[in-house]
Design an enzyme around this catalytic site. Structure first.
Site, PDB file in Angstrom:
ATOM      1  N   ARG A 108       0.795  -1.234   0.000  1.00 42.44           N
ATOM      2  CA  ARG A 108       0.000   0.000   0.000  1.00 42.44           C
ATOM      3  C   ARG A 108       0.832   1.290   0.000  1.00 42.44           C
ATOM      4  NH1 ARG A 108      -5.097  -0.245   3.971  1.00 42.44           N
ATOM      5  NH2 ARG A 108      -3.518  -0.469   5.594  1.00 42.44           N
ATOM      6  N   ASP A 109       2.145   1.189  -0.129  1.00 42.85           N
ATOM      7  CA  ASP A 109       2.947   2.413  -0.255  1.00 42.85           C
ATOM      8  C   ASP A 109       4.189   2.143  -1.105  1.00 42.85           C
ATOM      9  OD1 ASP A 109       3.571   5.076   0.050  1.00 42.85           O
ATOM     10  OD2 ASP A 109       4.477   4.842   2.038  1.00 42.85           O
TER      11      ASP A 109
END
Length: 275
Positions: A108-109
């Site tokens: 997610r990053d």
């Protein structure tokens, strides 16, 4: 115990997270991840002393340099000179993503600053915001985590109603990362806004035309194939984005194209990079 580790490590202090069972279970899971393109999580716990006070900590391997800094050092106005090198680095990043997705874990990053090189292997770091599901088609939380220019529209733009699937979020970030690697960071904006904003508020074709234009200006070989790959990742629809394993197949084909262009008298039967 500083004598526990035989090499230099990174100790990250975690001040804003309470010591809960979730903290320990989450980090135990990360410590089980074993892949050459994932940073090793070595230890975690709580430290307390009169000098520093109380804090939680996470211990990982130490990288030599992150990809964001490496790109700044390497990229020039002639980024096409190192297209093959960028794709070979990108393959390692995608292998790491494919591995965690096989474990139903979603970073997610994904971005250049969260990729480091260690002993010639490029590794994904900073899993503090990862999500875990029981199955790959299970939706995850709409919590806004990540970094703006690499975040999929499902997370950062109101009005995007798609289901939020972890693998599609990482795929979008991979597309933005590759675009930056083979062009530069300015490619991640259009008309003063992020690509995600333009995908939702304007026409998707405008974003894809922008992607193909900047790639065409920077890349000498395999322009069409590189443009196709990035556009198939930077999509408004989560369902249309390529999976990490499909990305590996696409990149392998592009590397074979480049090899043939460089050596037109002999074709290369490449070994597929899906592992």
């Amino acid at each position: 115990n500083r004598n526990q580790f035989t090499e230099e490590v990174v100790v990250k202090k975690v001040y804003d997270t309470p010591e809960t069972e979730d903290f320990h279970e989450s980090n135990k899971l990360l410590q089980k991840l074993d892949h050459s393109n994932i940073i090793k999580y070595l230890d975690h716990g709580k430290f307390d002393s009169p000098e520093t006070g109380e804090f939680l900590y996470i211990v990982t391997e130490k990288g030599d340099e992150d990809l964001a800094r490496y790109l700044k050092e390497r990229q020039t106005n002639h980024a096409n000179d190192n297209l093959q090198e960028m794709l070979e680095i990108f393959v390692q990043l995608v292998r790491g993503v494919a591995f965690i997705h096989s474990q139903n874990i979603y970073h997610r990053d994904i971005k250049p600053a969260n990729v480091v090189v260690r002993k010639n292997d490029w590794k994904i770091i900073d899993f503090e915001d990862y999500a875990k599901t029981d199955t790959q088609d299970e939706s995850i939380s709409a919590q806004k985590v990540g970094t703006e220019y690499y975040m999929a529209p499902q997370i950062c733009i109101r009005g995007c109603k798609d289901r939020i699937l972890g693998n599609s979020l990482d795929s979008y970030s991979l597309g933005c990362t590759l675009l930056e690697m083979i062009t530069d960071s300015s490619s991640l904006t259009l008309n003063g806004n992020t690509l995600a904003y333009n995908l939702v508020k304007n026409e998707e074709s405008d974003v894809h035309n922008h992607i193909r234009k900047v790639i065409g200006e920077k890349v000498a070989m395999s322009k069409q194939s590189c443009g196709d790959l990035v556009c198939n990742l930077i999509q408004k629809s989560a369902a249309k984005r390529l999976t990490a394993r499909c990305v590996l197949v696409s990149v392998d084909k592009i590397l074979q194209e480049i090899s043939v262009m460089k050596n037109p008298t002999r074709s290369r039967r490449g070994k597929c990079m899906v592992q």
